[in-house]
Write a protein that holds these residues in place. Structure first.
Motif, PDB file in Angstrom:
ATOM      1  N   GLU A  61       0.843  -1.204   0.000  1.00 61.86           N
ATOM      2  CA  GLU A  61       0.000   0.000   0.000  1.00 61.86           C
ATOM      3  C   GLU A  61       0.881   1.259   0.000  1.00 61.86           C
ATOM      4  O   GLU A  61       0.599   2.226  -0.719  1.00 61.86           O
ATOM      5  CB  GLU A  61      -0.901  -0.023   1.241  1.00 61.86           C
ATOM      6  CG  GLU A  61      -2.031   0.953   1.168  1.00 61.86           C
ATOM      7  CD  GLU A  61      -2.946   0.846   2.394  1.00 61.86           C
ATOM      8  OE1 GLU A  61      -2.671   0.018   3.294  1.00 61.86           O
ATOM      9  OE2 GLU A  61      -3.913   1.613   2.432  1.00 61.86           O
ATOM     10  N   GLN A  64       2.488   1.882  -3.396  1.00 59.94           N
ATOM     11  CA  GLN A  64       1.508   2.435  -4.345  1.00 59.94           C
ATOM     12  C   GLN A  64       1.308   3.934  -4.093  1.00 59.94           C
ATOM     13  O   GLN A  64       1.145   4.719  -5.037  1.00 59.94           O
ATOM     14  CB  GLN A  64       0.189   1.666  -4.242  1.00 59.94           C
ATOM     15  CG  GLN A  64       0.318   0.251  -4.792  1.00 59.94           C
ATOM     16  CD  GLN A  64      -0.857  -0.648  -4.436  1.00 59.94           C
ATOM     17  OE1 GLN A  64      -1.702  -0.295  -3.613  1.00 59.94           O
ATOM     18  NE2 GLN A  64      -0.904  -1.821  -5.037  1.00 59.94           N
ATOM     19  N   LYS A  65       1.333   4.351  -2.841  1.00 61.42           N
ATOM     20  CA  LYS A  65       1.212   5.785  -2.528  1.00 61.42           C
ATOM     21  C   LYS A  65       2.443   6.554  -3.018  1.00 61.42           C
ATOM     22  O   LYS A  65       2.334   7.671  -3.515  1.00 61.42           O
ATOM     23  CB  LYS A  65       1.062   5.989  -1.011  1.00 61.42           C
ATOM     24  CG  LYS A  65      -0.316   5.661  -0.493  1.00 61.42           C
ATOM     25  CD  LYS A  65      -0.385   5.936   1.007  1.00 61.42           C
ATOM     26  CE  LYS A  65      -1.665   5.391   1.591  1.00 61.42           C
ATOM     27  NZ  LYS A  65      -1.609   5.235   3.042  1.00 61.42           N
ATOM     28  N   SER A  68       2.132   7.119  -6.666  1.00 62.13           N
ATOM     29  CA  SER A  68       1.191   8.222  -6.936  1.00 62.13           C
ATOM     30  C   SER A  68       1.877   9.558  -6.747  1.00 62.13           C
ATOM     31  O   SER A  68       1.771  10.460  -7.575  1.00 62.13           O
ATOM     32  CB  SER A  68       0.001   8.179  -5.974  1.00 62.13           C
ATOM     33  OG  SER A  68      -0.866   7.159  -6.327  1.00 62.13           O
ATOM     34  N   LYS A  69       2.582   9.677  -5.635  1.00 60.41           N
ATOM     35  CA  LYS A  69       3.234  10.949  -5.312  1.00 60.41           C
ATOM     36  C   LYS A  69       4.298  11.304  -6.359  1.00 60.41           C
ATOM     37  O   LYS A  69       4.494  12.473  -6.678  1.00 60.41           O
ATOM     38  CB  LYS A  69       3.858  10.870  -3.919  1.00 60.41           C
ATOM     39  CG  LYS A  69       4.436  12.169  -3.467  1.00 60.41           C
ATOM     40  CD  LYS A  69       4.415  12.354  -1.984  1.00 60.41           C
ATOM     41  CE  LYS A  69       4.844  13.780  -1.656  1.00 60.41           C
ATOM     42  NZ  LYS A  69       5.293  13.911  -0.276  1.00 60.41           N
TER      43      LYS A  69
END
Ligand code: AMP
Length: 109
Positions: A61, A64-65, A68-69
């Protein structure tokens, strides 16, 4: 204490990309591509090979963040974790390399 544990406790500076209670993402000091971020659990595990599988759920998780960032979700990226001598691991604190920002080429055919 290992070098990445020293980064976690602030003894060695880092360029943080994202951090939460359990994980830290920071720029690699010697980037292989435009984007090269290391993602580590704050708790020390020598490598992926001895990491409790349940830690991987949170790590997934978090990675994945980070993607995105870094805005690489659409362009794609590569995740690598080197394990032991034959795997080319130099720092013996589990870490994933997130590499991208440009084509990274093929490693496995
Ligand atoms: P590995 O060969 O998978 O163990 O990769 C270790 C990575 O850690 C290499 O890409 C190094 O450039 C990186 N590295 C070593 N020391 C630091 C540091 N102080 N800050 C950021 N990255 C580092």
């Amino acid at each position: 204490m290992c070098i990445f544990c020293k980064i976690v406790n602030g003894e060695i500076p880092n360029q943080t990309v994202l951090e939460d209670e359990n994980f830290l993402a920071f720029n690699d000091i010697n980037p292989a591509r435009k984007v090269h971020v290391l993602i580590i659990p704050k708790e020390h595990y020598d490598s992926f090979d001895v990491m409790p599988p349940k830690v991987m759920a949170g790590m997934t998780e978090f990675i994945q963040k980070v993607a995105s960032k870094l805005d690489v979700k659409n362009s794609g990226y590569r995740l690598i974790t080197n394990i032991g001598d034959d795997g080319g691991q130099e720092v013996h604190h589990l870490h994933f390399h997130l590499i991208g920002g440009e084509p990274v080429g093929r490693l496995v055919r």
